[in-house]
Motif scaffolding. Structure first.
Motif, PDB file in Angstrom:
ATOM      1  N   LYS A  59       0.813  -1.212   0.000  1.00 38.02           N
ATOM      2  CA  LYS A  59       0.000   0.000   0.000  1.00 38.02           C
ATOM      3  C   LYS A  59       0.850   1.267   0.000  1.00 38.02           C
ATOM      4  O   LYS A  59       0.340   2.353  -0.274  1.00 38.02           O
ATOM      5  CB  LYS A  59      -0.930   0.016   1.218  1.00 38.02           C
ATOM      6  N   THR A  62       0.582   3.478  -3.041  1.00 44.60           N
ATOM      7  CA  THR A  62      -0.593   4.302  -3.330  1.00 44.60           C
ATOM      8  C   THR A  62      -0.956   5.216  -2.170  1.00 44.60           C
ATOM      9  O   THR A  62      -1.319   6.369  -2.377  1.00 44.60           O
ATOM     10  CB  THR A  62      -1.804   3.413  -3.655  1.00 44.60           C
ATOM     11  N   GLY A  63      -0.870   4.750  -0.949  1.00 47.67           N
ATOM     12  CA  GLY A  63      -1.217   5.580   0.190  1.00 47.67           C
ATOM     13  C   GLY A  63      -1.647   4.743   1.381  1.00 47.67           C
ATOM     14  O   GLY A  63      -2.271   3.697   1.217  1.00 47.67           O
ATOM     15  N   ASP A  65      -3.629   4.350   5.169  1.00 52.73           N
ATOM     16  CA  ASP A  65      -4.842   4.812   5.829  1.00 52.73           C
ATOM     17  C   ASP A  65      -4.493   5.280   7.230  1.00 52.73           C
ATOM     18  O   ASP A  65      -4.307   4.482   8.149  1.00 52.73           O
ATOM     19  CB  ASP A  65      -5.868   3.680   5.879  1.00 52.73           C
ATOM     20  N   ASN A 174      -3.423  14.522   3.136  1.00 55.54           N
ATOM     21  CA  ASN A 174      -3.294  13.196   2.520  1.00 55.54           C
ATOM     22  C   ASN A 174      -1.920  12.985   1.905  1.00 55.54           C
ATOM     23  O   ASN A 174      -1.768  12.298   0.900  1.00 55.54           O
ATOM     24  CB  ASN A 174      -4.378  12.985   1.450  1.00 55.54           C
ATOM     25  N   HIS A 175      -0.912  13.599   2.489  1.00 56.92           N
ATOM     26  CA  HIS A 175       0.431  13.525   1.941  1.00 56.92           C
ATOM     27  C   HIS A 175       1.425  13.359   3.084  1.00 56.92           C
ATOM     28  O   HIS A 175       1.283  13.978   4.136  1.00 56.92           O
ATOM     29  CB  HIS A 175       0.736  14.811   1.152  1.00 56.92           C
ATOM     30  N   ASP A 242      -1.964  14.333  -6.491  1.00 57.12           N
ATOM     31  CA  ASP A 242      -2.457  14.058  -5.137  1.00 57.12           C
ATOM     32  C   ASP A 242      -3.981  14.118  -5.089  1.00 57.12           C
ATOM     33  O   ASP A 242      -4.630  13.336  -4.389  1.00 57.12           O
ATOM     34  CB  ASP A 242      -1.868  15.066  -4.147  1.00 57.12           C
ATOM     35  N   MET A 245      -5.409  10.987  -6.625  1.00 56.29           N
ATOM     36  CA  MET A 245      -5.195   9.864  -5.720  1.00 56.29           C
ATOM     37  C   MET A 245      -6.188   9.908  -4.567  1.00 56.29           C
ATOM     38  O   MET A 245      -6.738   8.890  -4.157  1.00 56.29           O
ATOM     39  CB  MET A 245      -3.759   9.887  -5.190  1.00 56.29           C
ATOM     40  N   ALA A 246      -6.437  11.118  -4.027  1.00 55.31           N
ATOM     41  CA  ALA A 246      -7.398  11.249  -2.927  1.00 55.31           C
ATOM     42  C   ALA A 246      -8.798  10.832  -3.370  1.00 55.31           C
ATOM     43  O   ALA A 246      -9.523  10.167  -2.625  1.00 55.31           O
ATOM     44  CB  ALA A 246      -7.415  12.703  -2.420  1.00 55.31           C
ATOM     45  N   LEU A 249      -8.856   6.977  -3.488  1.00 58.81           N
ATOM     46  CA  LEU A 249      -8.915   6.363  -2.161  1.00 58.81           C
ATOM     47  C   LEU A 249     -10.278   6.558  -1.511  1.00 58.81           C
ATOM     48  O   LEU A 249     -10.805   5.665  -0.851  1.00 58.81           O
ATOM     49  CB  LEU A 249      -7.825   6.960  -1.274  1.00 58.81           C
TER      50      LEU A 249
END
Length: 337
Positions: A59, A62-63, A65, A174-175, A242, A245-246, A249
């Motif tokens: 993960k 991608t990001g 949680d 979110n970064h 970004d 991507m947000a 998600l």
């Protein structure tokens, strides 16, 4: 980036690394970092945590949680992804705090995490109790007024909590950013692709909530960018990526949530399956519409005037088309800065 600055060593002259190679390096480091002198109970617990971390390591591409709480710079709702930071012994911070001197906001937000606060706002709005409605309005105003996800109270707490010379992760919008403290001042590692050719620009100071910091070299000496036009364009590309991507998600999370309260009792399996399929189709359609709108917005921003762009000092960063070879880079590779 933190491990590269402290623990992990890559082969000389390596400038580009694939996501798969990076995951292998991290996996090997987690295995090598296993403590030697621990009890049997600690060993079993550590191995379980290590297994959980390995399961979610992909993960990182991608990001992760993470869900902040507004009561402390190190306070997050526990998620399995947090295990990665614990195993790697990397401190995780944020600066989205409620000022304890503002009593009505303190009461409205309480000990809620971000996700819990959003749910609370929705619930309060639907309440017949005027006090709850007012409380929900105060909480909503707090989120709107701190949309940068950093408050001055949080910035003060960050400056106090981070140790001199400490390498840590700062979460905002979110970064994730690499952060350190030098002579009492916080600095973020510059990783926006617009700075790819700016070899002397390494750190950016974090001294206000607007994100307008001063750029420095590796020795923390002031070093303004030599080409503000290219830098601005690269930063806009990063912001656009970004944002997409947000959205992705958020949609993924929504697809995992089903409102069972709206399903009537006594419904047959066939009818239930049809309703679930209809809901899935609706969300899929909404997702693709949002993606198309976001892509259209990115194209419009690419052609628009940069008059509203972020400024550093008195220099306005204008847009400039990126080089063709930048567009041809593989999406699953990253550049080591």
């Amino acid at each position: 980036n933190i491990l590269l600055l402290s623990q992990i060593k890559l082969p000389p002259m390596m400038e580009i690394i694939t996501a798969e190679q990076l995951m292998e390096y991290l996996g090997d480091y987690i295995l090598d970092a296993k403590p030697k002198e621990i009890s049997e109970i600690q060993r079993v617990n550590y191995e379980q945590n290590m297994s959980d971390a390995m399961a979610i390591l992909h993960k990182l591409q991608t990001g992760l949680d993470v869900n902040v709480k507004f009561t402390g710079v190190r306070v997050f709702e526990y998620t399995p992804e947090c295990i990665v930071f614990d195993l790697l012994d990397i401190p995780l911070y944020h600066g989205w705090l409620v000022d304890p001197q503002v009593a009505d906001i303190v009461k409205a937000v309480g000990n809620c995490s971000y996700n819990q606060l959003v749910e609370k706002i929705i619930s309060c709005k639907q309440s017949d109790n005027s006090e709850l409605v007012s409380e929900g309005f105060v909480a909503e105003q707090f989120l709107n007024n701190t949309a940068t996800q950093l408050t001055y109270h949080g910035l003060c707490e960050l400056t106090s909590a981070v140790q001199e010379g400490e390498l840590c992760v700062f979460f905002r919008n979110n970064h994730f950013s690499t952060m350190t403290k030098y002579k009492g001042q916080l600095y973020l590692l510059v990783t926006d692709q617009g700075f790819l050719t700016e070899e002397k620009v390494v750190w950016e100071s974090l001294h206000n909530v607007d994100g307008d910091g001063n750029f420095c070299d590796s020795e923390f000496h002031l070093r303004p960018p030599s080409d503000p036009e290219t830098v601005y364009r690269g930063q806009q590309d990063q912001i656009d990526q970004d944002y997409l991507m947000a959205l992705s998600l958020q949609q993924e999370q929504q697809n995992q949530e089903i409102n069972w309260e709206q399903i009537p009792e006594g419904i047959s399996d066939l009818e239930l399956a049809k309703k679930l399929q209809e809901e899935e189709d609706r969300r899929a359609s909404q997702y693709y519409q949002e993606q198309e709108q976001a892509a259209a917005q990115v194209q419009v921003q690419g052609a628009a005037s940069p008059a509203s762009g972020r400024q550093s000092g008195s220099n306005e960063r204008k847009r400039k088309e990126p080089r063709e070879k930048e567009r041809e880079k593989e999406k699953n590779s990253c550049v080591l800065l």
